[in-house]
Design an enzyme around this catalytic site. Structure first.
Site, short mmCIF file in Angstrom:
data_model
loop_
_atom_site.label_atom_id
_atom_site.label_comp_id
_atom_site.label_asym_id
_atom_site.label_seq_id
_atom_site.Cartn_x
_atom_site.Cartn_y
_atom_site.Cartn_z
N MET A 14 -66.30 5.67 33.08
CA MET A 14 -65.96 5.30 34.46
C MET A 14 -67.20 4.75 35.15
SD MET A 14 -63.44 8.49 35.50
CE MET A 14 -64.41 9.73 34.64
N GLN A 66 -69.94 2.71 25.51
CA GLN A 66 -68.94 1.67 25.70
C GLN A 66 -69.61 0.35 26.03
OE1 GLN A 66 -66.11 1.00 29.10
NE2 GLN A 66 -64.57 1.46 27.54
N CYS A 96 -60.75 -2.98 31.17
CA CYS A 96 -61.18 -3.05 32.57
C CYS A 96 -60.67 -4.33 33.22
CB CYS A 96 -62.70 -2.99 32.66
SG CYS A 96 -63.31 -3.02 34.36
N ASN A 207 -54.42 7.54 27.39
CA ASN A 207 -55.18 7.61 28.63
C ASN A 207 -54.28 7.12 29.76
OD1 ASN A 207 -57.51 5.45 30.21
ND2 ASN A 207 -57.53 7.64 30.47
N GLY A 208 -54.51 7.68 30.95
CA GLY A 208 -53.79 7.21 32.13
C GLY A 208 -52.94 8.28 32.78
N GLY A 209 -53.35 8.74 33.95
CA GLY A 209 -52.53 9.65 34.74
C GLY A 209 -52.46 11.08 34.25
N GLY A 230 -59.61 10.80 32.81
CA GLY A 230 -60.59 10.14 33.64
C GLY A 230 -60.85 10.84 34.95
N ARG A 231 -60.16 10.44 36.00
CA ARG A 231 -60.49 10.91 37.35
C ARG A 231 -60.38 12.42 37.51
NH1 ARG A 231 -56.53 7.06 40.41
NH2 ARG A 231 -55.63 7.01 38.31
#
Length: 329
Positions: A14, A66, A96, A207-209, A230-231
């Site tokens: 991130m 990355q 991205c 990945n995601g949510g 992630g977040r």
């Protein structure tokens, strides 16, 4: 433990967040979770000589670099620099959606050119001995993910990529900001699970949510090889990482935030001695007590005090003292 096993759970790369200070903190919370750097562009390393971007602490391992780029030769050179710096994995960013990334013809726009991605992967695989992986979307703009994603995965795998992380959303390259691209396009977890069934020999992470270990376990139990968070891992790191080792890997015991805070103090002291400032580290620690008693007082004390001249470990200890003893025991 092999890196593919560590990849059962990973913290997403991130920008502006997963710097070396953040990764040091996350490693104290979990010994097993795979960590990723922020995206580093291949031109910055190869043409710009910005080798300081590869700095990391040995404690961070297992840790992946990355890279962003679209030129096979340049990416191969950057991958070599990353491998020589000691990274355990080199990951190519194909997900991205920011304008800055698009202007460099890399990131999510590479979903439109799977042949180029394959050339990049092959060049890096031919250059380094560490694993080369890809992080991608399910598609971009008006692409049909059911068509483009299998082709993208097949070409990447044929080029030598054995592990892919799929952000289960499309990226819209025009009309949505990077932040909106993390929320607005609908998630398609089922597609990612179907890709695992279609490519059983490819290590696939989703990945995601995903915002909890319970959600992560559901994806793992359903057959996926890994989950990238992630977040949630950044804003509520204790919720994701403290119990990761016993719950995801069946190894060790859960950590607790107060102990980790105290273990951060020597690292903070060394950073300040080297000329750094407290807020560069403390900003990553603000969410350590999220959802727990004393979280607001902890966050306020750090966010207000860490930017002041002369702020040091004693401020962190004072902030921890505001967390109730039942939490800070």
């Amino acid at each position: 433990m092999q890196i593919n096993q560590h990849a059962r759970l990973s913290v997403a790369p991130m920008m502006d967040w997963t710097d070396r200070h953040c990764r040091y903190l996350h490693r104290l919370l979990s010994r097993q979770t795979l960590l990723y750097t922020e995206m580093v562009t291949a031109p910055a390393l190869v043409r710009g000589g910005a080798l300081h971007l590869l700095d990391h602490d040995p404690v961070e391992h297992p840790v992946a670099l990355q890279l962003g780029g679209s030129d096979p030769e340049e990416l191969a050179k950057a991958a070599r620099l990353g491998a020589e710096a000691g990274y355990d994995e080199i990951n190519l960013n194909c997900g991205c959606p920011s304008d800055r990334v698009q202007s460099g013809t890399f990131g999510a726009v590479l979903m439109k050119d799977p042949a180029r991605v394959a050339d990049c992967v092959a060049a890096m695989c031919d250059t380094v001995n560490v694993e080369v992986t890809v992080k991608c979307r399910i598609g971009v703009d008006d692409q049909d993910p059911e068509i483009v994603l299998p082709d993208f995965l097949a070409r990447s795998a044929d080029a030598g990529c054995e592990r892919v992380t799929i952000h289960a959303r499309k990226a819209w390259l025009q009309g949505l900001s990077p932040k909106e691209n993390r929320d607005i396009p609908p998630l398609d977890y089922d597609l990612v699970h179907r890709m695992k069934r279609q490519f059983p020999n490819l290590h696939i992470s989703i990945n995601g949510g995903i915002a909890s270990l319970a959600e992560a376990r559901k994806h793992l139990d359903a057959g996926l090889d890994g989950v990238m968070i992630g977040r949630a891992a950044y804003h509520q790191p204790a919720d994701i990482l403290c119990a990761a080792d016993p719950e995801i890997y069946g190894i060790g015991q859960a950590t607790d935030p107060p102990t980790v805070v105290r273990r951060m103090l020597p690292y903070i002291d060394a950073h300040l001695t080297a000329g750094g400032r407290l807020h560069q580290i403390a900003r990553h620690m603000l969410g350590l007590f999220a959802g727990r008693p004393g979280a607001r007082a902890w966050r306020r004390a750090l966010s207000e005090g860490a930017v002041r001249d002369g702020a040091g470990p004693e401020l962190v200890e004072a902030a921890l003292a505001q967390v109730p003893a039942t939490v800070a025991a």
